[in-house]
Every structure is written in structure tokens, then in C-alpha cells.
Design a protein around this motif. Structure first.
Motif, mmCIF file in Angstrom:
data_model
loop_
_atom_site.group_PDB
_atom_site.id
_atom_site.type_symbol
_atom_site.label_atom_id
_atom_site.label_comp_id
_atom_site.label_asym_id
_atom_site.label_seq_id
_atom_site.Cartn_x
_atom_site.Cartn_y
_atom_site.Cartn_z
ATOM 1 N N ALA A 52 -1.229 37.713 25.805
ATOM 2 C CA ALA A 52 -0.981 38.133 24.426
ATOM 3 C C ALA A 52 -1.285 36.996 23.454
ATOM 4 N N THR A 53 -0.887 35.781 23.823
ATOM 5 C CA THR A 53 -1.125 34.629 22.948
ATOM 6 C C THR A 53 -2.625 34.395 22.769
ATOM 7 N N ALA A 54 -3.362 34.498 23.882
ATOM 8 C CA ALA A 54 -4.806 34.261 23.822
ATOM 9 C C ALA A 54 -5.465 35.257 22.868
ATOM 10 N N PHE A 55 -5.043 36.523 22.925
ATOM 11 C CA PHE A 55 -5.619 37.522 22.024
ATOM 12 C C PHE A 55 -5.216 37.271 20.577
ATOM 13 N N ALA A 56 -3.958 36.857 20.403
ATOM 14 C CA ALA A 56 -3.480 36.575 19.055
ATOM 15 C C ALA A 56 -4.274 35.426 18.433
ATOM 16 N N LEU A 57 -4.671 34.468 19.267
ATOM 17 C CA LEU A 57 -5.396 33.303 18.751
ATOM 18 C C LEU A 57 -6.830 33.649 18.379
ATOM 19 N N GLY A 58 -7.384 34.663 19.039
ATOM 20 C CA GLY A 58 -8.766 35.025 18.749
ATOM 21 C C GLY A 58 -9.759 34.250 19.608
ATOM 22 N N ARG A 59 -10.984 34.719 19.648
ATOM 23 C CA ARG A 59 -11.976 34.212 20.593
ATOM 24 C C ARG A 59 -12.289 32.727 20.421
ATOM 25 N N ASP A 60 -12.451 32.278 19.172
ATOM 26 C CA ASP A 60 -12.864 30.886 18.962
ATOM 27 C C ASP A 60 -11.743 29.912 19.257
ATOM 28 N N MET A 61 -10.586 30.309 18.749
ATOM 29 C CA MET A 61 -9.441 29.412 18.838
ATOM 30 C C MET A 61 -9.005 29.202 20.289
ATOM 31 N N ARG A 62 -8.973 30.302 21.062
ATOM 32 C CA ARG A 62 -8.316 30.220 22.367
ATOM 33 C C ARG A 62 -9.051 29.343 23.361
ATOM 34 N N SER A 63 -10.370 29.177 23.182
ATOM 35 C CA SER A 63 -11.061 28.341 24.169
ATOM 36 C C SER A 63 -11.180 26.890 23.707
ATOM 37 N N SER A 64 -10.554 26.585 22.562
ATOM 38 C CA SER A 64 -10.502 25.171 22.183
ATOM 39 C C SER A 64 -9.367 24.508 22.954
ATOM 40 N N LEU A 65 -9.379 23.186 22.954
ATOM 41 C CA LEU A 65 -8.362 22.457 23.701
ATOM 42 C C LEU A 65 -6.970 22.791 23.169
ATOM 43 N N LEU A 66 -6.865 22.846 21.843
ATOM 44 C CA LEU A 66 -5.586 23.171 21.219
ATOM 45 C C LEU A 66 -5.156 24.584 21.609
ATOM 46 N N GLY A 67 -6.133 25.500 21.622
ATOM 47 C CA GLY A 67 -5.839 26.886 21.964
ATOM 48 C C GLY A 67 -5.271 26.995 23.369
ATOM 49 N N VAL A 68 -5.911 26.307 24.309
ATOM 50 C CA VAL A 68 -5.434 26.334 25.697
ATOM 51 C C VAL A 68 -4.007 25.791 25.766
ATOM 52 N N ALA A 69 -3.780 24.703 25.033
ATOM 53 C CA ALA A 69 -2.443 24.103 25.037
ATOM 54 C C ALA A 69 -1.411 25.083 24.499
ATOM 55 N N VAL A 70 -1.794 25.808 23.418
ATOM 56 C CA VAL A 70 -0.857 26.772 22.837
ATOM 57 C C VAL A 70 -0.560 27.897 23.831
#
Lengths: 306, 251
Positions: A52-70
Motif C-alpha cells: 500500500a505504501t509503495a502505491f501511495a508513493l507512486g512509481r517514481d518515488m518508490r524506487s528511489s532510495l528514500l522511497g524504499v526506506a519509507v
């Protein structure tokens, strides 16, 4: 030779995940002498939280280092909270009851979670397996020869995260004041209380810790498997439980070794025999270990305290 | 069960109050282990609780230290009502309990066991001093400080349990059967140390089956029978009483 190396790498990557989940079984067993059969399902819930978090973050955000950490942070914290509530409201009231009562409760929670997540409630994705988003975009990290051996970046990251979590846990259990309290509670929580150790708090923290580790491991598994389903907890949980028993349940380094051994055994069966044999060999291996060493590889068979 | 049934011998030496247990009852399921036990321990006093197996001695200690919750009655310690407090809440208030069967952590070293006794303390230098003190009290523990507690002999484990309890800097030390399964010389050494500890101002509530030993060491004693106090008096007076001699000293 190249093939052997490839299997070794794949086996270790899978094994570290089993090891992380196995650590949760072993820690909870250590402090409560309870096989927490809901552990795998807590892991599954963690994976859905990450999903759910990955989808909430969106495609670009989630594969960034910060996104993965979140994604990892949300899943791990969420699961820690879930573990806290399960311990507080399901297990603690049964603390002084016969152990079988808590065990059956654990199985009940396991089923409640794994089948509850199949319900069509709108906010849940339902019973069908879903593709897990690529939070770590697969990149070939190392290629040997003509693609004889390929090591993917997620394998390296997964291995790194798993090893860091294990080393951290080992430090916590054997080098800190909290770890010492945990080991004291694990031997006898009544005597531990006489040292001034708040045993309820230690047990709750142990649950939170093991649930957070499970969430981390579950995400690594989902990234490897690229899928998430409500029943994954039963399957991965059972395998990790086998790993914990192989290593000797209650023994922290034993869980790690058990996980790695199981991951390697499975990988070699798939690689050199047939993938349909994988589970049969995994459980057969457990039986073999228990026949030779009933307490697991590192465990000792101790007389029950009365 | 009223206190009127307690046969009291002799005059009690006066100590300022520290612990007062008032009519506590304890049940294990349908079985009533304590039917209303009352006793007191003063500051600096050694009090012995004697009685046969199953008389309720251990249950009394457990209720006092918060391991068991009494179903009725009141416990006051150091001016606070501690009836419903849990064991870990009583330690910082000055209570230490060396439980029956010693309860050392066998898979930890002697040193780690002792440090666990000081779990709630943060005064590192004070802990260090008290560690040294316990090594003076029990030199054998110093030799074995790196050894796993499970490898110690019974007597050494008892010494460790006492030393560990003392590391929390208690005002009251609860001791459950320190002589159990020990050779007479070892028991004597432990009781000698107990007197030294008491001389530093620590009160002791001692449970013993060995009535002779306990009453000799104690200022005051209580005799427990099937969950009730039946007799009380100064240690010496109880030792001389015909009833105690017949029932507990095998005469």
C-alpha cells in the motif's frame, strides 16, 4: 562450476530471508516458550502495508532510495504495532494458562489474518495474488562470463539488509542491557521480575522486534517473488519455522544457520533435481536433522523445568 | 482466623517498622495456601518463618515480594501499601528476594548474574564497589566470576543468589530455604554471612525448614502450620518452647 556458484548465490539470498523470519519464531519462543504460529501472517500483513505504501508513493518515488526506506519503515513500524496488539490482547491474558491454550490462540490468529485478508472489504486487495511493485528496480549487479552467473542488485541489497538486521539483533541480545533482560526473562520470567526487570515490557518489545523483522523479511521475499498474496504468510512462515527448528528453536545464531541451510537445500533441489521436489526435500531434511539431533543443530535437549 | 489463636511467647525486641503483613490469603485454584497470615519485620531485624513442608512459608514470601497476588489482606512495606504491586515494582523500593531453589540464571556467567541483581541501578561506580563487596563476602564467587552459573555447586549457587539479591541494595532481604540440600559447613558459612549482612542494617525475612538454624539466627520467629501462624516469639524463646522442640526439632 558457474552453475554451482549461481545456485549458491540464489540459495543464500533465499536463506537470509528465511533466517530473518526464523529469528522471530526463535525470539518469541525464547521469552515465552510459545510457537507463534501467527508470525508468518504478521509478515504477510507487513508486506501488504509495504504494498500500500509503495502505491501511495507512486512509481517514481518508490524506487528511489528514500522511497524504499519509507516502504520498509512503514511496514516494519506497522508490524511492530500489530505484534504489540497481538501480544497484549491475545497472548498476555493467557500467560499463566497451559501452553496449549496460547498455541491454539496463535493458530487462530494465523487463520484470522490469512483468511481475513482474502475478504473483499474494499480497502483490501482480496484473495488473488497481486504483483508486488518494483520498489527496487532490478539491475544486474555482477555478470560473470557469458551470463553464466548473474547477481542481481536486489539480491545484494536483500543480503545486506538481512545481515545488518541479524548483526544488530545479535548485538542487542548479547551486548545490551535490554538483551540481558531478554535472556533473563527467557530463562525464567518470575525470577527475572525479582531483579526489577519489567517482564511484561520485555515480552512486548520482543514481539514488536520479531514482528518488525518479519515485515522486513517479507518485503525482501515479495521483491524476490514479485508477488503478494494473503496465503504467503502460511507458506513462508512454515518454512521459516522449519528453519528455526533445524537450527534449534530458541537459539539466535541457530535460526540464522537454519535459514541459510534451508535456503541452500531448496535451491540445490530446484537446480539439480526438480522444483516439485522442493518442499518434500525441505521437510524431509527437517525430519533427518531431528532424527540425528532432536534439539536442532545448535539446540540442546534440556529437561523441562517444573 | 484471628490473631487470638497465635500463641505468643516472650517479649519482642523493639525495631522501627519496615514490613507489615496483615491477614493475607493466597489461593492456588481451589486450594487455599494461606488462610490469613500476619507478621511484621522491623528495620534491622532478622525474622524467621518456620514450619513443615506445605505450611505456606514460600507462599508468604512470594506474596510479600509480589510474585503472588494475595486474594485478601494487606501488605505494607516502607510506608507504602504494596499489596497489589508486582515483583519488579518492589525491587526499586528496597525489596530483594532470593527465591526457593536459588533461581540463578545458569546460562549466564556469575558476573552477569550479579550485574542483573543491579539491573535497576545506574550508579556504575557504586555497582562496582558493591560487586567487590560481594566478592569479599563470598570469595569463591570472585574465582568463578567468568564461569557459567549453572556449573557452580549448590552452595556456590546459593551464595550467588544471596549476593545477587544484595546488589539491588535492599532494605529487606527475603531468603527461601538457604540451607536446602547443602552440606552443614556450607550452611554454616552462609548463615555467618547472613549475620554480617544484617550487621550492615539489612533486614532479613528467612524461610527455613531447619528450625534450629533459623531460630538461632533470628531475633524473632513465626511458626506456620497449614497456612496460619500458630506461634510467635523471640528466636531463643521458640527454641526453648516444648511444642517447637517436639514438632520441629525432633525431640
Amino acid at each position: 562450476m558457474a552453475q554451482l556458484l549461481q545456485h549458491l548465490i540464489n540459495g543464500l539470498a533465499a536463506g537470509t530471508i528465511y533466517a530473518l523470519v526464523a529469528l522471530g519464531y526463535t525470539m518469541v519462543y525464547g521469552v515465552l516458550k510459545l510457537i507463534n504460529f501467527a508470525h508468518g501472517d504478521v509478515m504477510m500483513v507487513g508486506v501488504y502495508m509495504g504494498y500500500a505504501t509503495a502505491f501511495a508513493l507512486g512509481r517514481d518515488m518508490r524506487s528511489s532510495l528514500l522511497g524504499v526506506a519509507v516502504v520498509f519503515a512503514v511496514a516494519m513500524l506497522g508490524c511492530a504495532l500489530l505484534g504489540f496488539f497481538i501480544e497484549r490482547f491475545a497472548y498476555r491474558p493467557l500467560r499463566e494458562k497451559p501452553r496449549l491454550t496460547a498455541l491454539i490462540t496463535a493458530i487462530g490468529i494465523s487463520f484470522a489474518l490469512s483468511y481475513g485478508f482474502q475478504l473483499d472489504l474494499g480497502f483490501l486487495p482480496g484473495a488473488a495474488p497481486r504483483a508486488f511493485p518494483e520498489v527496487i528496480e532490478p539491475v544486474e549487479w555482477l555478470v560473470i562470463g557469458d551470463r553464466d552467473v548473474v547477481v542481481w542488485n536486489w539480491q545484494v541489497i536483500s543480503f545486506g539488509i538481512a545481515v545488518a538486521l541479524m548483526v544488530g539483533l545479535q548485538y542487542l541480545v548479547f551486548r545490551t542491557r535490554f538483551g540481558r533482560a531478554m535472556r533473563a526473562v527467557s530463562w525464567d520470567h518470575r525470577v527475572a521480575a525479582l531483579m526489577g526487570i519489567p517482564t511484561d515490557r520485555v515480552i512486548a518489545l520482543t514481539f514488536m522486534l520479531s514482528s518488525a523483522l518479519a515485515a522486513g523479511a517479507g518485503l525482501l521475499y515479495a521483491i524476490k517473488d514479485t508477488s503478494v498474496s494473503p496465503l504467503m504468510g502460511l507458506y513462508v512462515g512454515l518454512k521459516a519455522f522449519v528453519a528455526a527448528v533445524i537450527g534449534g528453536i530458541g537459539h539466535v545464531p541457530g535460526a540464522v544457520v537454519g535459514g541459510l541451510v534451508l535456503g541452500l537445500v531448496e535451491e540445490f533441489v530446484v537446480g539439480y533435481a526438480a522444483s516439485t521436489w522442493r518442499d518434500a526435500v525441505a521437510f524431509g531434511f527437517l525430519i533427518l536433522v531431528l532424527l540425528v539431533k532432536p534439539g536442532g543443530l545448535f539446540g540442546r535437549v534440556a529437561a523441562e523445568k517444573v | 482466623m484471628s490473631d487470638a489463636q497465635v500463641k505468643t511467647l516472650g517479649e519482642r525486641q523493639a525495631f522501627p517498622p519496615l514490613l507489615s503483613v496483615d491477614g493475607i490469603k493466597v489461593h492456588y485454584g481451589a486450594i487455599q495456601a494461606l488462610k490469613g497470615v500476619s507478621l511484621t519485620v522491623g528495620k534491622g531485624e532478622v525474622v524467621a518463618l518456620i514450619g513443615a513442608n506445605g505450611a505456606g512459608k514460600t507462599s508468604t514470601l512470594r506474596a510479600v515480594s509480589g510474585m503472588l497476588k494475595p486474594s485478601a489482606g494487606r501488605i505494607q512495606f516502607n510506608g507504602h501499601d504494596t499489596t497489589n504491586m508486582k515483583a519488579h515494582q518492589l525491587v526499586p523500593r528496597g525489596m530483594a528476594h532470593a527465591p526457593e531453589g536459588r533461581g540463578v540464571f545458569p546460562n549466564m556467567s556469575v558476573q552477569e548474574n550479579l550485574e542483573l541483581g543491579a539491573y535497576l541501578r545506574t550508579d556504575t561506580s557504586g555497582i562496582q564497589q558493591d560487586l567487590e563487596k560481594s566478592f569479599t563476602l563470598f570469595p569463591v564467587l570472585k574465582e568463578r566470576r567468568k564461569q557459567m552459573a549453572g556449573t557452580l555447586s549448590g552452595g556456590e549457587q546459593q551464595m550467588l543468589a544471596i549476593a545477587r539479591a544484595l546488589l539491588s541494595k535492599p532494605q529487606l532481604l527475603l531468603l527461601d530455604e538457604p540451607s536446602l540440600g547443602l552440606a552443614p559447613q556450607v550452611t554454616e558459612a552462609i548463615f555467618r554471612t547472613l549475620r554480617e549482612v544484617n550487621a550492615t542494617g539489612v533486614s532479613v525475612l528467612l524461610v527455613e525448614q531447619n528450625a534450629h538454624l533459623a531460630l538461632n539466627a533470628a531475633h524473632y520467629g513465626y511458626v506456620l502450620e497449614t497456612g496460619e501462624v500458630v506461634m510467635a516469639g523471640p528466636g531463643k524463646a521458640l527454641l526453648e518452647s516444648a511444642e517447637v522442640r517436639r514438632a520441629y526439632l525432633g525431640e
